[in-house]
Design a protein around this motif. Structure first.
Motif, PDB file in Angstrom:
ATOM      1  N   THR A 156      79.054  45.007  40.176  1.00 50.50           N
ATOM      2  CA  THR A 156      79.536  43.911  41.025  1.00 50.50           C
ATOM      3  C   THR A 156      79.647  42.605  40.254  1.00 50.50           C
TER       4      THR A 156
ATOM      5  N   TYR B  73      85.701  51.399  40.453  1.00 55.48           N
ATOM      6  CA  TYR B  73      84.762  51.555  41.566  1.00 55.48           C
ATOM      7  C   TYR B  73      84.880  52.950  42.186  1.00 55.48           C
TER       8      TYR B  73
ATOM      9  N   GLU C 138      80.364  41.174  49.514  1.00 56.27           N
ATOM     10  CA  GLU C 138      80.159  41.800  48.207  1.00 56.27           C
ATOM     11  C   GLU C 138      78.805  42.502  48.110  1.00 56.27           C
TER      12      GLU C 138
ATOM     13  N   VAL D   7      86.080  42.449  47.905  1.00 56.15           N
ATOM     14  CA  VAL D   7      85.626  43.154  49.100  1.00 56.15           C
ATOM     15  C   VAL D   7      86.254  42.538  50.345  1.00 56.15           C
TER      16      VAL D   7
ATOM     17  N   LEU E 266      78.230  46.521  48.437  1.00 61.39           N
ATOM     18  CA  LEU E 266      78.368  47.476  47.332  1.00 61.39           C
ATOM     19  C   LEU E 266      77.085  47.665  46.548  1.00 61.39           C
TER      20      LEU E 266
ATOM     21  N   THR F 215      88.956  52.582  50.996  1.00 61.41           N
ATOM     22  CA  THR F 215      87.910  52.322  50.012  1.00 61.41           C
ATOM     23  C   THR F 215      86.560  52.587  50.656  1.00 61.41           C
TER      24      THR F 215
ATOM     25  N   VAL G 114      82.659  52.518  51.445  1.00 59.24           N
ATOM     26  CA  VAL G 114      81.505  51.643  51.225  1.00 59.24           C
ATOM     27  C   VAL G 114      80.313  52.321  51.888  1.00 59.24           C
TER      28      VAL G 114
END
Length: 745
Positions: free
Chosen positions: A202, A54, A191, A210, A194, A172, A174
């Motif tokens: 995904t 990711y 989720e 997530v 993303l 992370t 987003v």
């Protein structure tokens, strides 16, 4: 009698051995099974592998920025954002920073051109972000909000933060583009956050991944474009954030918006710190120009010149910007600066004079000229002239704006384009899809943010074209009816520039009529009418008096938000401002000074000389703060020379201007002592530790400890060194003028 052998002991031993072996094997199997929990129903064994994938996807997919000038025959000419990125400045005060942040994005400091160490009113945006976990970042169109969020995302993905943001390594990122949720619900499940960047992977994401990132406070949530939604949709964004943070309160969040769509207190209940992206100062602009030319080196043979010629183009543009102050003001945002860089690279010295001309030249260059000039096959095959393309783009821009949208389905847009083409009888081409794809792939004005969707590369282009369409189709009444909506402000201001004489009269009369009939919107409508003067080539007969009356109702400036709006009127406003501040209240006088500083120029400087006669503490402080937005020598000689500099901490900031001036002497009796400030403005006197503790040693000849100048002329070398120490932050909170470092007599 013979008996059978006894097997019991051997049998039991074998059974025990096998049972023990089986137990070990079961234990090893259990170790390999996922450790299930509420947040990890399938375990966490695959988390690190997915996270690596990711992060690599985010790092690669967001590390690009499109040029506003096509430089290749490919569908897009892009460079790496990580190479092109330039740090910007932000202001804002959450009550925890020692340095006071100015709320007004005043004009750039003309004296510090190309001096990389020159400070301005704000702090670097990275430093500002590092001091808060939740930030509402506001900025005008093209100020670099989206680019900053993309840079934060890719830097987080690479774990490459330094200095104030070093603690963000390990987060992370987003990235949520709100424009993708216009007309449809915001992400309901974690989720779904993303989908915008990593929707294609995904499907293989470990279940609950997530949620685990959110629970462990490892998420950097970047929410872009509150202003690109309708008012009702903006409220849903706030509710959505509130619910998300009620569950996962430890994550870091940055939300962006234009100021008109979200006030500084829009997310105050959610404990967000409001910051404002400032216009670029001259050193920022110089850094941007250098970085832009460095970034386009990656395009190599696709450039309109040789790579070895780029330094010459770079220096030529820097010289033009330095010598033409109006261009510095014009290129105050990354969007406009990038367009200037692109135009200069492709058109030599033909640089625009004002904002309307800049947009017009940019559109002509992007939509048609470059491909036609270089005989690009797709351009030669096109049956559409520049005018035809602009007609199609104007119609599309108006349809989007008319429906309060910034994005449209590609198929729906093709239907609209086909309908427009059918009305253009001189054209044989009727293929809406084909024309739309050509404009998207070749013009640089349209793009597909996601598969099957279409939008303008920047909303400023949409607003400019929608304004032109409104005047071409004589939709002035429509504009007047929407004049109270902040979403239409820029479109209406640019429509005033596109309109003919009759339309200008109708537009401004309509806005002012509404101001008289609707007290609820009166102030905003009058400000809008006044701001339209920025783009008006001339004021229609009979309208000047009404505009003057509207301006009189707005003056003097009283609110913190008044100066930016009033300064947009331009130098003509200066003739309506008082020659003296004596009759104004203290608050109105301060805001008037700031308004004049934002306008700048010779007329503004002459007015500042008269304002310097005022001796009220806040007014003096405002005049001192404005020194950096004029030529330092001229301001020091004409304004600061007659200003009382004693007795105020803020007066210390005037030192750089005085130091650079060759004619300003600071002597006892040269200026009057500053009267004691009002009780409401009074500050406690600093302790000796606050004044001199742990500070670098100053050169000799400081001012006297009572706040007045010494009997001797301040040594110019000392002043320059002291000013440099302040500018570069070598000293902490400014000392009282004259506070004497220990060890110096």
């Amino acid at each position: 009698m013979r008996t059978l052998p006894v097997f019991e002991e051997r049998t039991l031993a074998e059974l025990l051995a096998r049972t023990s072996s089986l137990s070990d094997r079961v234990a090893r199997v259990l170790e390999r099974l996922p450790d299930r929990s509420l947040f990890a129903p399938d375990g966490t064994d695959q988390d690190q592998e997915f996270r690596r994938w990711y992060m690599e996807l985010v790092s690669n997919s967001l590390d690009e920025v499109e040029l506003f000038r096509r430089t290749s025959d490919r569908a897009a000419a892009q460079v790496r954002l990580s190479v092109a990125y330039v740090s910007l400045r932000a202001t804002g005060d959450d009550g925890t920073r020692r340095r006071t942040a100015r709320t007004l994005p005043l004009r750039p400091d003309l004296s510090g051109w190309e001096e990389s160490g020159t400070e301005s009113s704000g702090m670097r945006v990275e430093s500002a972000l590092g001091g808060a976990s939740r930030v509402l970042l506001r900025g005008e169109a093209g100020s670099g909000k989206t680019t900053l969020l993309r840079w934060l995302a890719i830097t987080a993905a690479r774990g490459a933060f330094t200095a104030e943001l070093a603690d963000w390594n390990g987060l992370t990122p987003v990235f949520v583009k709100l424009r993708e949720y216009s007309g449809r619900p915001l992400p309901k499940k974690p989720e779904e956050l993303l989908d915008g960047v990593a929707g294609n992977i995904t499907g293989i994401m470990p279940r609950g991944w997530v949620e685990r990132q959110l629970r462990d406070n490892k998420v950097l949530l970047l929410v872009d474009g509150v202003d690109e939604l309708l008012g009702s949709e903006r409220r849903s964004v706030r509710d959505w954030l509130r619910k998300l943070l009620a569950t996962y309160g430890g994550i870091r969040v940055v939300v962006t918006s234009r100021p008109t769509a979200a006030g500084a207190d829009w997310l105050r209940r959610e404990d967000f710190t409001a910051l404002h992206l400032d216009r670029m100062t001259p050193p920022d602009l110089a850094a941007f120009v250098r970085q832009w030319h460095e970034a386009v080196r990656e395009l190599g043979d696709e450039l309109p010149c040789g790579v070895d010629e780029l330094p010459r183009y770079e220096q030529s543009l820097l010289n033009s910007l330095k010598d033409r102050a109006h261009l510095q003001s014009l290129a105050g945002t990354p969007l406009l600066a990038a367009m200037l860089c692109a135009m200069h690279l492709n058109r030599g010295s033909q640089l625009p004079r004002d904002r309307m001309e800049l947009y017009r030249n940019a559109l002509h260059t992007l939509v048609h000229d470059r491909d036609a000039d270089r005989n690009v096959p797709s351009a030669l095959d096109s049956k559409l002239s520049l005018g035809d393309k602009l007609v199609v783009l104007r119609d599309l821009a108006w349809r989007l704006s008319d429906n309060n949208r910034s994005e449209i389905a590609l198929d729906q847009a093709a239907v609209h384009v086909a309908a427009k083409l059918s009305a253009m009888r001189h054209l044989e081409v009727q293929d809406g899809h084909g024309v739309l794809e050509q404009l998207r792939d070749r013009s640089g004005i349209l793009r597909s943010p996601i598969e099957g969707r279409l939008d303008f590369v920047h909303r400023t282009f949409q607003e400019y074209l929608a304004a032109e369409e409104a005047t071409e189709e004589d939709r002035i009444g429509n504009l007047v009816g929407r004049a109270h909506l902040d979403l239409w402000r820029e479109t209406i201001i640019m429509a005033a520039g596109h309109a003919n004489s009759r339309q200008r009269q109708e537009l401004l009369d309509g806005i002012l009529d509404r101001a008289e009939a609707e007290p609820r919107y009166a102030r905003g409508l009058r400000l809008l009418a006044a701001s339209c003067q920025e783009t008006l080539p001339m004021i229609p007969d009979g309208l000047a008096g009404r505009l003057d009356g509207a301006m009189s109702a707005l003056l003097p400036a009283r609110r913190e938000t008044d100066p930016p709006a009033l300064a947009a009127v331009g130098t003509s406003l200066l003739r309506r401002l008082p020659r003296s501040l004596g009759e104004l209240t203290e608050k109105a006088a301060v805001q008037t000074v700031r308004t004049v500083a934002m306008i700048g120029g010779e007329e503004a400087l002459a007015l500042m000389v008269k304002y310097a006669e005022d001796r009220r503490y806040p007014v003096v402080a405002a005049i001192i703060e404005a020194w950096a937005y004029f030529d330092a020598d001229a301001y020091g000689e004409q304004v600061l020379a007659g200003l009382p500099l004693g007795g105020t901490r803020r007066a210390a900031h005037a030192l750089p201007a005085v130091a650079r001036s060759d004619s300003v002497d600071v002597r006892r009796g040269a200026v009057d002592p500053l009267p004691a400030p009002d009780a409401r403005c009074r500050r406690p006197a600093p302790t000796p530790e606050e004044s001199v503790g742990q500070q670098p040693q100053w050169p000799r000849r400081p001012l006297s400890t009572d706040g007045s100048p010494t009997t001797e002329v301040v040594d110019r070398l000392w002043a320059r060194k002291a000013a440099r120490a302040r500018i570069h932050g070598e000293l902490g909170e400014p000392l009282l003028l004259g506070a004497r470092p220990q060890g110096h007599g």
